[in-house]
Design a protein around this motif. Structure first.
Motif, PDB file in Angstrom:
ATOM      1  N   MET A  90       7.547  15.388  18.300  1.00 52.44           N
ATOM      2  CA  MET A  90       7.119  15.383  16.899  1.00 52.44           C
ATOM      3  C   MET A  90       7.634  14.164  16.164  1.00 52.44           C
ATOM      4  SD  MET A  90       5.107  17.494  15.198  1.00 52.44           S
ATOM      5  CE  MET A  90       5.727  17.719  13.529  1.00 52.44           C
ATOM      6  N   ASN A 109      -1.426   3.525  14.587  1.00 53.02           N
ATOM      7  CA  ASN A 109      -0.946   4.899  14.381  1.00 53.02           C
ATOM      8  C   ASN A 109       0.571   4.968  14.211  1.00 53.02           C
ATOM      9  OD1 ASN A 109      -3.294   7.020  14.870  1.00 53.02           O
ATOM     10  ND2 ASN A 109      -3.608   5.317  16.297  1.00 53.02           N
ATOM     11  N   LYS A 112       3.059   8.092  12.856  1.00 54.61           N
ATOM     12  CA  LYS A 112       2.531   9.435  13.091  1.00 54.61           C
ATOM     13  C   LYS A 112       3.319  10.121  14.209  1.00 54.61           C
ATOM     14  CE  LYS A 112      -2.218   8.318  11.712  1.00 54.61           C
ATOM     15  NZ  LYS A 112      -3.643   8.279  12.148  1.00 54.61           N
ATOM     16  N   SER A 115       2.727  13.226  19.241  1.00 56.49           N
ATOM     17  CA  SER A 115       1.723  14.138  19.800  1.00 56.49           C
ATOM     18  C   SER A 115       0.405  14.080  19.042  1.00 56.49           C
ATOM     19  CB  SER A 115       2.260  15.574  19.785  1.00 56.49           C
ATOM     20  OG  SER A 115       2.610  15.947  18.470  1.00 56.49           O
ATOM     21  N   ARG A 116       0.318  13.258  17.992  1.00 53.13           N
ATOM     22  CA  ARG A 116      -0.919  13.129  17.221  1.00 53.13           C
ATOM     23  C   ARG A 116      -1.454  11.709  17.257  1.00 53.13           C
ATOM     24  NH1 ARG A 116       1.101  16.905  12.062  1.00 53.13           N
ATOM     25  NH2 ARG A 116       1.840  18.626  13.387  1.00 53.13           N
ATOM     26  N   GLU A 125      -4.442  14.115  26.019  1.00 52.44           N
ATOM     27  CA  GLU A 125      -4.777  14.472  24.636  1.00 52.44           C
ATOM     28  C   GLU A 125      -4.096  13.554  23.631  1.00 52.44           C
ATOM     29  OE1 GLU A 125      -3.795  18.279  21.719  1.00 52.44           O
ATOM     30  OE2 GLU A 125      -3.939  18.578  23.886  1.00 52.44           O
ATOM     31  N   SER A 126      -2.898  13.069  23.953  1.00 54.29           N
ATOM     32  CA  SER A 126      -2.156  12.209  23.037  1.00 54.29           C
ATOM     33  C   SER A 126      -1.192  11.341  23.832  1.00 54.29           C
ATOM     34  CB  SER A 126      -1.363  13.047  22.019  1.00 54.29           C
ATOM     35  OG  SER A 126      -0.252  13.665  22.658  1.00 54.29           O
ATOM     36  N   HIS A 129       1.519  13.584  25.087  1.00 55.71           N
ATOM     37  CA  HIS A 129       1.080  14.383  26.229  1.00 55.71           C
ATOM     38  C   HIS A 129       1.122  13.552  27.520  1.00 55.71           C
ATOM     39  CE1 HIS A 129      -0.393  17.130  23.121  1.00 55.71           C
ATOM     40  NE2 HIS A 129      -0.498  18.046  24.069  1.00 55.71           N
ATOM     41  N   SER A 152       6.553  19.578  19.484  1.00 59.25           N
ATOM     42  CA  SER A 152       5.284  19.775  18.768  1.00 59.25           C
ATOM     43  C   SER A 152       4.762  21.199  18.949  1.00 59.25           C
ATOM     44  CB  SER A 152       4.240  18.778  19.263  1.00 59.25           C
ATOM     45  OG  SER A 152       4.526  17.486  18.805  1.00 59.25           O
ATOM     46  N   ASN A 156       4.269  23.413  15.736  1.00 58.90           N
ATOM     47  CA  ASN A 156       2.893  23.762  15.414  1.00 58.90           C
ATOM     48  C   ASN A 156       2.619  25.258  15.528  1.00 58.90           C
ATOM     49  OD1 ASN A 156       2.402  21.027  15.066  1.00 58.90           O
ATOM     50  ND2 ASN A 156       1.551  20.750  17.112  1.00 58.90           N
ATOM     51  N   GLY A 201      -1.202  11.327   7.690  1.00 58.27           N
ATOM     52  CA  GLY A 201      -0.683  11.910   8.920  1.00 58.27           C
ATOM     53  C   GLY A 201       0.633  11.314   9.382  1.00 58.27           C
ATOM     54  N   GLN A 236       3.632  20.978   9.615  1.00 55.84           N
ATOM     55  CA  GLN A 236       3.399  20.121   8.454  1.00 55.84           C
ATOM     56  C   GLN A 236       4.637  19.324   8.055  1.00 55.84           C
ATOM     57  OE1 GLN A 236       0.526  21.897   5.371  1.00 55.84           O
ATOM     58  NE2 GLN A 236       1.416  23.745   6.292  1.00 55.84           N
TER      59      GLN A 236
END
Length: 543
Positions: A90, A109, A112, A115-116, A125-126, A129, A152, A156, A201, A236
């Motif tokens: 995270m 990015n 951020k 993981s996003r 996926e990221s 990941h 994450s 989450n 984000g 969040q």
């Protein structure tokens, strides 16, 4: 060896894994119990930051923690344990790592959660990941027994929500721990909670107001200047490092975690914070960091370290574990030059293990390493190798930079039965590593010098002795012949050391070398006589 005798010996052992395990025994003298009073596993944890790929530091922390885990199990007669490999995915990406595909994608990015951020390799996926998958593959390669946990996933899914509520409820007390440790300028913007911007984000480093701990509601100023009210739950927000570490200890119930010396202050502050949350700081070991061959701290940006891939190219997995076992509270140099000694020392200690009394076995690094990834594993299979790594290095050094495995095994046939890698797999690994070490480090530096007149006379006597000994001479007989020549005052050597040094420098091109009887038996009597002839030719008068 009975379980009782093992437990008794373990309780008085001075080996560091047992000393660390003793801390847990004092923590839970009657075993760890859950809310219902039943036994629950003692939880060991290691952390991983997936902004980059796993490296030798990742390996050493998981290995050392596993050694303590196995020592605790031996100490308690098999009390249940778990090992969690925790990924801090995270975290906001602060810097684009070197040598990463599509760096522009990561640059776009920055800030951020890992993981996003899209995977620059295009496989997962990221970005997190991808690196998490590399971590699991890395740990699986070495057979570690662990459970993977993602920050994450926990943030989450809401699994961390109760602990986050505790952070908000004790917000002022946590600020009271952290603010005195910060510079005045940092105090103005510091917050234990880092909200994720709803517009960009990005993980924000901004002050917050706690509105309602029960619902997780906070208020902060977003990057665009707008005032935002949102919950910290459901991914969040995340926590600042030291608060996050303490929250993790509390939420997971971590009992043991070690870390490097650079995190000493983090251990202190996180320990205070976990107490604020109503938890307990884990037991742990603070280990020293790695140094390069010049004694300087290893830095990723400098690139002055040694990767695990490099170690496994020039050494063996067992030798790496052996090197990392020794005295974790002392700084260790980490460069290619220390590998050969580690390879040979591992097999020396392994060869001694079976005949040692129990108390000595428990102090033998190999006893611990054999049990690291298989409880109950012990001596068996390849408990020795017929040739030392240093002897192999001398052999391939003589064969030159283009030496092949087939050549090495043909010479090994002079020394051992059934000289094939399939029959001697551990020796096969050493042959592979020796060839790589010779190619990259030894062959470019070897230079045979001409013998002095006195040395040349002694070499001629040695040549005659080898001719007389013949092809079937044993290593011991050959060693005795070499020894007697060196002792003969007629050759003028002040000590045997001078004689052996002359042999190494004139025949092998190195200032140091092996037991010559073993080398001659391995390399072959005719081949060694050729080396002598070549050496004598170096100082022969020109025509």
């Amino acid at each position: 060896m009975t379980e009782h005798s093992l437990i008794e010996a373990a309780r008085v052992s001075k080996a560091w894994p047992f000393q660390e395990a003793q801390k847990l025994l004092k923590r839970y003298p009657n075993g760890k119990t859950g809310p219902d009073g039943g036994p629950v596993p003692v939880l060991f944890e290691t952390g991983y930051g997936p902004s980059g790929l796993p490296h030798i530091g990742t390996f050493q922390e998981v290995l050392r923690t596993t050694l303590v885990r196995r020592a605790y199990e031996a100490l308690t007669g098999g009390a249940p344990t778990r090992l969690v490999a925790f990924s801090d995915d995270m975290d906001g990406l602060r810097k684009v790592p070197d040598n990463i595909a599509n760096p522009e994608l990561l640059t776009a990015n920055l800030g951020k959660p890992l993981s996003r951020i899209p995977d620059p390799f295009g496989k997962f996926e990221s970005f997190a990941h991808h690196n998490n998958a590399m971590l699991r593959e890395f740990l699986d390669q070495f057979g570690f027994d662990y459970e993977f946990v993602s920050a994450s996933d926990r943030y989450n899914s809401g699994a961390f929500d109760p602990a986050l509520t505790g952070v908000l409820m004790h917000y002022d007390a946590i600020m009271g721990v952290m603010l005195p440790t910060l510079r005045e300028e940092r105090r103005k913007t510091y917050s234990p909670v880092l909200p994720v911007s709803p517009t960009t984000g990005v993980v924000l480093q901004v002050p917050i107001d706690v509105l309602d701990p029960a619902s997780g509601m906070i208020r902060f100023i977003d990057a665009d200047g707008s005032t935002v009210e949102q919950s910290v739950f459901g991914g969040q927000a995340k926590l600042q490092w030291k608060v996050d570490w303490a929250m993790r200890w509390y939420a997971l119930g971590v009992d043991y975690e070690m870390c490097g010396k650079d995190l000493t202050d983090s251990v202190i502050q996180s320990g205070k914070i976990v107490q604020v949350l109503g938890g307990r700081k884990p037991e742990g070991l603070i280990y020293e960091l790695f140094l390069d061959e010049n004694g300087e701290k290893i830095s990723k940006s400098k690139g002055n370290g040694l990767t695990i891939e490099q170690w496994l190219t020039y050494g063996t997995e067992e030798s790496l574990g052996f090197y990392l076992f020794r005295d974790p509270k002392s700084a260790k140099q980490l460069h290619s030059g220390i590998i050969p000694k580690a390879v040979d020392e591992y097999w020396q200690f392994r060869g001694n293990l079976a005949d040692q009394p129990l108390d000595k076995q428990l102090g033998n690094p190999v006893w611990h390493l054999l049990r690291a990834n298989g409880e109950g594993a012990g001596v068996g299979g390849d408990d020795s190798v017929p040739v030392t790594f240093s002897l192999l290095l001398n052999l391939v050094g003589v064969l030159g930079p283009d030496a092949t495995a087939e050549q090495v095994w043909s010479y090994l046939g002079n020394y051992i039965e059934d000289a094939r890698p399939e029959a001697h797999p551990k020796l096969g690994e050493m042959v592979r590593a020796a060839l790589a070490t010779n190619r990259d480090f030894i062959a470019p530096t070897l230079q045979r010098r001409a013998p002095t007149p006195g040395e040349a006379a002694a070499l001629k006597v040695l040549d005659a002795a080898l001719e007389k000994a013949g092809v079937g001479a044993s290593a011991e007989d050959l060693q005795n012949a070499v020894y007697e020549i060196g002792k003969d005052p007629a050759h003028g050597f002040e000590s045997l050391r001078d004689w052996f040094k002359a042999l190494y420098e004139t025949l092998l091109g190195s200032p140091q070398g092996p037991r010559m009887g073993s080398f001659i038996a391995l390399y072959g009597v005719p081949e060694t006589r050729k080396l002598i002839a070549e050496a004598l030719a170096l100082n022969a008068p020109a025509n």
